[in-house]
Motif scaffolding. Sequence first.
Motif, PDB file in Angstrom:
ATOM      1  N   ASP A   1      -9.040  11.147  -7.361  1.00 18.61           N
ATOM      2  CA  ASP A   1     -10.172  11.692  -8.091  1.00 18.61           C
ATOM      3  C   ASP A   1     -10.431  10.851  -9.348  1.00 18.61           C
ATOM      4  OD1 ASP A   1     -12.166  13.448  -8.667  1.00 18.61           O
ATOM      5  OD2 ASP A   1     -10.860  15.014  -9.485  1.00 18.61           O
ATOM      6  N   ALA A   2      -9.351  10.518 -10.073  1.00 18.30           N
ATOM      7  CA  ALA A   2      -9.491   9.715 -11.292  1.00 18.30           C
ATOM      8  C   ALA A   2     -10.047   8.333 -10.949  1.00 18.30           C
ATOM      9  CB  ALA A   2      -8.137   9.580 -11.987  1.00 18.30           C
ATOM     10  N   LEU A   3      -9.563   7.763  -9.851  1.00 18.53           N
ATOM     11  CA  LEU A   3     -10.022   6.434  -9.444  1.00 18.53           C
ATOM     12  C   LEU A   3     -11.503   6.468  -9.074  1.00 18.53           C
ATOM     13  CD1 LEU A   3      -9.022   3.572  -9.077  1.00 18.53           C
ATOM     14  CD2 LEU A   3      -8.394   4.116  -6.731  1.00 18.53           C
ATOM     15  N   ASP A   4     -11.926   7.534  -8.421  1.00 14.85           N
ATOM     16  CA  ASP A   4     -13.343   7.674  -8.064  1.00 14.85           C
ATOM     17  C   ASP A   4     -14.225   7.713  -9.308  1.00 14.85           C
ATOM     18  OD1 ASP A   4     -12.780   7.631  -5.420  1.00 14.85           O
ATOM     19  OD2 ASP A   4     -12.785   9.817  -5.155  1.00 14.85           O
ATOM     20  N   ARG A   5     -13.683   8.196 -10.425  1.00  7.84           N
ATOM     21  CA  ARG A   5     -14.473   8.226 -11.663  1.00  7.84           C
ATOM     22  C   ARG A   5     -14.200   6.990 -12.517  1.00  7.84           C
ATOM     23  NH1 ARG A   5     -15.312  13.829 -13.076  1.00  7.84           N
ATOM     24  NH2 ARG A   5     -14.842  15.013 -11.219  1.00  7.84           N
ATOM     25  N   GLY A   6     -13.505   6.019 -11.952  1.00  8.20           N
ATOM     26  CA  GLY A   6     -13.374   4.741 -12.650  1.00  8.20           C
ATOM     27  C   GLY A   6     -12.121   4.560 -13.483  1.00  8.20           C
ATOM     28  N   ILE A   7     -11.062   5.339 -13.211  1.00 10.05           N
ATOM     29  CA  ILE A   7      -9.818   5.145 -13.953  1.00 10.05           C
ATOM     30  C   ILE A   7      -8.704   4.772 -12.977  1.00 10.05           C
ATOM     31  CG2 ILE A   7      -8.085   6.185 -15.454  1.00 10.05           C
ATOM     32  CD1 ILE A   7     -10.229   7.969 -16.572  1.00 10.05           C
ATOM     33  N   GLY A   8      -8.133   3.595 -13.149  1.00 10.93           N
ATOM     34  CA  GLY A   8      -7.081   3.146 -12.237  1.00 10.93           C
ATOM     35  C   GLY A   8      -5.836   2.787 -13.008  1.00 10.93           C
ATOM     36  N   MET A   9      -4.720   2.683 -12.274  1.00  4.99           N
ATOM     37  CA  MET A   9      -3.452   2.401 -12.944  1.00  4.99           C
ATOM     38  C   MET A   9      -2.672   1.345 -12.170  1.00  4.99           C
ATOM     39  SD  MET A   9      -0.866   5.195 -14.493  1.00  4.99           S
ATOM     40  CE  MET A   9       0.670   4.790 -15.302  1.00  4.99           C
ATOM     41  N   VAL A  10      -2.099   0.393 -12.894  1.00  5.17           N
ATOM     42  CA  VAL A  10      -1.188  -0.575 -12.284  1.00  5.17           C
ATOM     43  C   VAL A  10       0.212  -0.213 -12.767  1.00  5.17           C
ATOM     44  CG1 VAL A  10      -0.517  -2.995 -12.102  1.00  5.17           C
ATOM     45  CG2 VAL A  10      -2.931  -2.374 -12.224  1.00  5.17           C
ATOM     46  N   HIS A  11       1.055   0.247 -11.826  1.00  5.51           N
ATOM     47  CA  HIS A  11       2.367   0.751 -12.218  1.00  5.51           C
ATOM     48  C   HIS A  11       3.342  -0.391 -12.443  1.00  5.51           C
ATOM     49  CE1 HIS A  11       1.548   5.000 -11.405  1.00  5.51           C
ATOM     50  NE2 HIS A  11       0.701   4.518 -10.521  1.00  5.51           N
ATOM     51  N   GLN A  12       4.390  -0.075 -13.208  1.00  5.86           N
ATOM     52  CA  GLN A  12       5.430  -1.072 -13.460  1.00  5.86           C
ATOM     53  C   GLN A  12       6.085  -1.492 -12.146  1.00  5.86           C
ATOM     54  OE1 GLN A  12       8.525   0.308 -16.064  1.00  5.86           O
ATOM     55  NE2 GLN A  12       9.357  -1.723 -16.359  1.00  5.86           N
ATOM     56  N   GLU A  13       6.436  -0.477 -11.333  1.00  7.69           N
ATOM     57  CA  GLU A  13       6.904  -0.772  -9.982  1.00  7.69           C
ATOM     58  C   GLU A  13       5.644  -0.910  -9.149  1.00  7.69           C
ATOM     59  OE1 GLU A  13      10.181  -0.849  -9.525  1.00  7.69           O
ATOM     60  OE2 GLU A  13      10.568  -0.173 -11.565  1.00  7.69           O
ATOM     61  N   LEU A  14       5.341  -2.123  -8.707  1.00  5.14           N
ATOM     62  CA  LEU A  14       4.060  -2.346  -8.044  1.00  5.14           C
ATOM     63  C   LEU A  14       3.931  -1.482  -6.794  1.00  5.14           C
ATOM     64  CD1 LEU A  14       3.771  -6.203  -8.386  1.00  5.14           C
ATOM     65  CD2 LEU A  14       2.762  -4.423  -9.802  1.00  5.14           C
ATOM     66  N   CYS A  15       2.697  -0.952  -6.596  1.00  2.00           N
ATOM     67  CA  CYS A  15       2.444  -0.104  -5.427  1.00  2.00           C
ATOM     68  C   CYS A  15       1.711  -0.911  -4.374  1.00  2.00           C
ATOM     69  CB  CYS A  15       1.607   1.106  -5.799  1.00  2.00           C
ATOM     70  SG  CYS A  15       2.352   2.111  -7.055  1.00  2.00           S
ATOM     71  N   THR A  16       2.238  -2.069  -4.029  1.00  5.92           N
ATOM     72  CA  THR A  16       1.554  -2.895  -3.045  1.00  5.92           C
ATOM     73  C   THR A  16       2.332  -2.863  -1.732  1.00  5.92           C
ATOM     74  OG1 THR A  16       2.792  -4.729  -3.932  1.00  5.92           O
ATOM     75  CG2 THR A  16       0.534  -4.505  -4.672  1.00  5.92           C
ATOM     76  N   ALA A  17       1.731  -3.436  -0.702  1.00  3.22           N
ATOM     77  CA  ALA A  17       2.399  -3.522   0.590  1.00  3.22           C
ATOM     78  C   ALA A  17       2.757  -4.983   0.827  1.00  3.22           C
ATOM     79  CB  ALA A  17       1.471  -3.010   1.690  1.00  3.22           C
ATOM     80  N   PRO A  18       3.984  -5.366   0.535  1.00  2.00           N
ATOM     81  CA  PRO A  18       4.338  -6.792   0.564  1.00  2.00           C
ATOM     82  C   PRO A  18       4.192  -7.438   1.951  1.00  2.00           C
ATOM     83  CG  PRO A  18       6.277  -5.414   0.203  1.00  2.00           C
ATOM     84  CD  PRO A  18       5.092  -4.525   0.082  1.00  2.00           C
ATOM     85  N   ASP A  19       4.237  -6.628   3.013  1.00  2.00           N
ATOM     86  CA  ASP A  19       4.150  -7.226   4.343  1.00  2.00           C
ATOM     87  C   ASP A  19       2.715  -7.415   4.820  1.00  2.00           C
ATOM     88  OD1 ASP A  19       6.837  -7.676   4.899  1.00  2.00           O
ATOM     89  OD2 ASP A  19       7.148  -5.545   5.280  1.00  2.00           O
ATOM     90  N   LEU A  20       1.760  -6.890   4.070  1.00  2.00           N
ATOM     91  CA  LEU A  20       0.362  -7.105   4.444  1.00  2.00           C
ATOM     92  C   LEU A  20      -0.156  -8.356   3.730  1.00  2.00           C
ATOM     93  CD1 LEU A  20      -1.073  -3.479   4.344  1.00  2.00           C
ATOM     94  CD2 LEU A  20       0.016  -4.700   6.217  1.00  2.00           C
ATOM     95  N   THR A  21      -1.333  -8.813   4.155  1.00  2.00           N
ATOM     96  CA  THR A  21      -1.879 -10.010   3.522  1.00  2.00           C
ATOM     97  C   THR A  21      -2.464  -9.673   2.158  1.00  2.00           C
ATOM     98  OG1 THR A  21      -4.095  -9.710   4.381  1.00  2.00           O
ATOM     99  CG2 THR A  21      -2.545 -10.897   5.790  1.00  2.00           C
ATOM    100  N   VAL A  22      -2.774 -10.729   1.414  1.00  2.88           N
ATOM    101  CA  VAL A  22      -3.409 -10.554   0.111  1.00  2.88           C
ATOM    102  C   VAL A  22      -4.692  -9.756   0.270  1.00  2.88           C
ATOM    103  CG1 VAL A  22      -4.581 -11.791  -1.730  1.00  2.88           C
ATOM    104  CG2 VAL A  22      -2.374 -12.608  -0.895  1.00  2.88           C
TER     105      VAL A  22
END
Lengths: 509, 332
Positions: free
Chosen positions: A88-109
């Motif tokens: 909901d927050a992201l839909d209104r334009g607020i995003g967060m980059v966490h210290q522990e990255l929330c990425t999927a390392p096995d997927l492509t860039v």
Amino acid sequence: MIEPSDPPAAPAAGRPLLELEGIEKRFGGVLALAGVDFTLHEGEIHALVGENGAGKSTLMKIIAGVHTDYGGRMVLDGRQVRFRSARDALDRGIGMVHQELCTAPDLTVAENVFLGNQPTGRFGRIDWRRMNRESREQLARLGLDLDPRMRLGDLPIGLQQLVELARVLFSGARIVILDEPTSALSPPEIERLFAVLKRLKSEGRSFVFISHFLDDVLAIADSVTVFRNGELVETAAAASIDKTWIIERMIGRGHHELEETYTGSIRLPRAPSAPPVLQVEGLSVAGAFQDVSFSLAEGEILGIYGFMGCGQLELARTLFGKLRPDAGSIKVDGSARRFRNTADAAAAGIAFVPESRRSMLFGEQPVYRNMTIAILEKIDRLWLRPRREIEIAGRHVTDLGVRPADPLARLGALSGGNQQKVALGKWLTELPRVLVMSEPTRGMDVGAKEDVVRIVTGLREKGVAIIVVSTEPETVLSMATRVLVMRKGRMVHRFADEAIAKDDLLAAA
Amino acid sequence: MTTASSAGAKSWMIGSLRNVAPLVTLIFLIAVFAFMSPSFATMSNFGNIMRQISITAIIASGLTFVILCAEIDLSIAAIANATGIALAFFTLQPDYVNIDNVPLWGGLAIVMALLTSFLLGVVNAIGVTRIGIPSFIMTLAMMQIGAGIGALLIRGQIAYAVPDLIKTLGSGQIMGVPWIVVIACLVLLISHLVLTYTRFGRYIYMVGGNREAAEYSGVDVKLVISAALVISAVCCGLAGMLGVAYFGSAQQNEFDDYLLDGIAAVVVGGTSLFGGRGGIPNTIIGLLVLGVLNNGLDHIDIDSFLKVLIRGLILLAALIINVYAQRLRAPD
């Protein structure tokens, strides 16, 4: 280009974008935020600083929609909002980059840039060509020339972080919260991140920058807000302040608060002349810490201080044989040791109390079994003698002041502080040569902390060499006879035979 | 002190409730079958049930070690089968058994067969603890390897001869009691003593209860798990040898049913698949539930094609009861 040398009297020029009023948040009975007012302007990089538990992360989680249960008002673009979720927050334009990255390392860039938003063609088929093209454009706007088809996990951590930033921006975030973005980065990576942030700022995006690294904060932020004990202490333009100003407000010098016993300096004693029990030379674990050397004698307590993620937890695990060093040596009583596992380290006389009780204790088992697990080999031959175990545990339970003082009680029924004492108690029957403790007093009330300090000091007097690893300066200062400071995996400062205070530690880290 | 001991008593009662649930299931099943069939509740049928669960009991004893560690062994039946066939392979067979085998002196044949099961267990242990393959996958592979070894040795034939000692233990009696029942009881007893009264047994429970905490207490977790897997394999080897004598023949796929029966016996008895809780007393109750169920369904007059389904449903019901009973915990 942005001129960083502008002397801004008022923080940033943009209009107020996000305004918080009287934000209050409780966890159980504990007040984490006590009525905080906070304003973020358009095109501003606003740094939040404060010690662990000061409330900055809690506030950001409220803004990012992670905590939805709070008191007070949040106004975005002049309209009152209340987010129901992070989505909901992201839909209104607020995003967060966490210290522990929330990425999927096995997927492509590209897949990571589009995570959860993949463009689809007919029948829901993913439109790879479009996805690769658009993610390349998106990354180019951040000044990054990356092949979007690369596996993300193959990139260095700094680039992975920028890919996550790209994803957050691509989802339409105008406000991005960066939690400790520089803690894992090398100096050139930090420069690249800052260049990207400045460019985005000039496009009118706003950032909240949470960091322990005050030099980084002063280098990039427009304004700085200091938190202490769940309260907002002060906000100032970054150009008008320095490191000392921030540290003073973080630890509350001049305020006479009950718990702040260690704002004054303590005197570290001269190193004893006893032969070293533990010698560590050039110890390294790739990706965690490099070239750590120290030695430790009987009756010494070595405090290792550093911010979260500076490699100190991994160092403690390496000393106990849980992680294998890539380089360097460990000597116990003069003979070099290579630990294949924790059992080897325990056999060499090393004991370890990890920072999380959950990884130390057996909730379903009675207290006495928790206490004797580490010494069964020494007290029993083939057959167990539960009566003897209960007697031994009963003694420790009384000595340590565990309540209830019943060695047969189920461990899970004890309170956190009492569980922590049991965790410590398991190494007290057969004294180890070296005791390594990670965050020994985290989350304890004052009384329980004093108990732990008393126990540890008692062990030291019995000749145990002790290492206390902590992110809390008070913990280190309350026990240590010598202090090492770590920053980003390296030892950066040693304190011995001198007077030190909390702000010395903070300034060194 | 009184509050502490009464809290202890309360948590003991709630703790034993999850052990009581399988017992209640057992009593319920016995009562139902006794009511529905006059031939069920007789002394001779009790003897039948005991004999029928003996092989499962030996397999389940070893498996209990593995499951208490929060691991699984899917190769139990395959290792039992391979060991049984290996025993026949090393025994002189009658002329009409057309395999190219290697007859040895009986005692040596038994040692070779046990060694086979031991080595298969060691391979499981290396795969799981040194290489890091999840036990579910590793033992799934071992299931195929065990079946493959059996197939290669027996080549589609049926072998009948086993060493005399095994023949006696598998199909003979002592004072009216089948030897196989005696052996099963001994294996259960020894397993219980090891799990309850030795350091190794304590480590098994601790590793299953919280692997990380065991490691941070200086326990060699990999060694404990390896030992559990090897114990499981050797128990299967023993069950496989006695089974061949019990059935009177060694052939492929002879033990297939014991995979599910072995796991069901341990789990229905109330030992947690997540490790750390349960034990041999639970396994014994699980064995009896399974034995009574398998035997009882033969005594009542229902469509034999329906029996498998009914068996499955009753097992499901028992598991559901266990799950609810295990959720009951002493208040924190």
